[in-house]
Design a protein around this motif. Structure first.
Motif, mmCIF file in Angstrom:
data_model
loop_
_atom_site.group_PDB
_atom_site.id
_atom_site.type_symbol
_atom_site.label_atom_id
_atom_site.label_comp_id
_atom_site.label_asym_id
_atom_site.label_seq_id
_atom_site.Cartn_x
_atom_site.Cartn_y
_atom_site.Cartn_z
ATOM 1 N N SER A 81 0.818 -1.213 0.000
ATOM 2 C CA SER A 81 0.000 0.000 0.000
ATOM 3 C C SER A 81 0.849 1.259 0.000
ATOM 4 C CB SER A 81 -0.896 0.016 1.249
ATOM 5 O OG SER A 81 -1.691 -1.133 1.279
ATOM 6 N N VAL A 95 3.187 -8.673 8.193
ATOM 7 C CA VAL A 95 2.961 -7.681 7.150
ATOM 8 C C VAL A 95 4.022 -6.584 7.250
ATOM 9 C CG1 VAL A 95 1.286 -6.050 6.209
ATOM 10 C CG2 VAL A 95 0.503 -8.194 7.215
ATOM 11 N N TRP A 99 2.507 -2.107 3.978
ATOM 12 C CA TRP A 99 1.685 -3.141 3.353
ATOM 13 C C TRP A 99 0.468 -3.375 4.240
ATOM 14 C CZ3 TRP A 99 3.473 -7.147 -0.445
ATOM 15 C CH2 TRP A 99 4.602 -6.723 -1.152
ATOM 16 N N THR A 100 -0.553 -4.012 3.687
ATOM 17 C CA THR A 100 -1.747 -4.350 4.457
ATOM 18 C C THR A 100 -2.059 -5.828 4.273
ATOM 19 O OG1 THR A 100 -3.182 -3.711 2.620
ATOM 20 C CG2 THR A 100 -2.779 -2.046 4.304
ATOM 21 N N GLU A 102 -4.595 -8.577 3.424
ATOM 22 C CA GLU A 102 -5.831 -8.656 2.640
ATOM 23 C C GLU A 102 -6.926 -9.258 3.505
ATOM 24 O OE1 GLU A 102 -8.135 -7.683 -0.223
ATOM 25 O OE2 GLU A 102 -6.018 -7.474 -0.667
ATOM 26 N N LYS A 103 -8.135 -8.732 3.402
ATOM 27 C CA LYS A 103 -9.222 -9.146 4.285
ATOM 28 C C LYS A 103 -9.640 -10.600 4.115
ATOM 29 C CE LYS A 103 -12.643 -7.073 1.266
ATOM 30 N NZ LYS A 103 -13.593 -6.006 1.125
#
Length: 183
Positions: A81, A95, A99-100, A102-103
């Motif tokens: 991100s 992470v 960065w994130t 992902e759900k």
């Protein structure tokens, strides 16, 4: 997916992730540029933790790293991100900054399980117009593959149709550069 239980939820997560991965090619379905397979990712253990070494082509970024547990139907995906600061390594299940998670990632998928089979996917994004459409080959691995590596080795593929294997880190980096057309 909250109404699903156990295997049904894991199967649904796997379907969502594999659909998202497959859609990368669907988005570019009308892209007539020749496809170029570029081996940009390799795995190794860093202090016992599975870690992805990234070697994308110049003006290309790895924007997503996904590990799929083929045995338990679980998925872990980290998405970049922070375009200004690309990562060169991603520790699986941790992470990186910028960065994130992902759900669709399984909350209970936090470590590799001995005896399970896994697959590593990476998604690429080109920062410039290119004469080719680059894609990164995905490949399988097991925890035993990673623990058998020597300190200077990584687990990777030489190309899309090549089987994964232990490779010296310098050879992986040289092959990634050569596939990109750089010395």
């Amino acid at each position: 997916m909250s109404g699903l239980t156990g295997w049904a939820r894991a199967g649904a997560y796997a379907a969502v992730a594999l659909t998202a991965i497959a859609c990368g090619d669907l988005v570019n379905h009308d892209d007539e540029r020749p496809r170029r397979s570029v081996p940009v990712a390799a795995l190794y253990l860093d202090d016992g933790h599975p870690t992805v070494l990234l070697a994308p082509c110049e003006h290309t970024r790895v924007i997503e790293v996904t590990v799929v547990d083929n045995s338990a139907h679980k998925i872990w995906t980290a998405v970049d991100s922070d375009p200004a600061d690309p990562a060169t390594t991603v520790r699986v299940f941790a992470v990186p900054p910028g960065w994130t998670l992902e759900k669709h990632s399984a909350a209970d998928f936090t470590e590799l399980t001995p005896g399970h089979d896994y697959r590593l996917f990476t998604s690429l994004y080109s920062l410039l117009e290119s004469s080719t459409r680059d894609s990164a080959p995905n490949f399988t691995f097991t925890p035993a593959d990673l623990t058998a590596l020597k300190p200077d080795q990584v687990w990777t593929v030489a190309g899309e149709s090549s089987p994964p294997q232990a490779t010296p880190r310098t050879e992986f980096q040289r092959a990634a550069s050569a596939a990109c057309g750089t010395p």
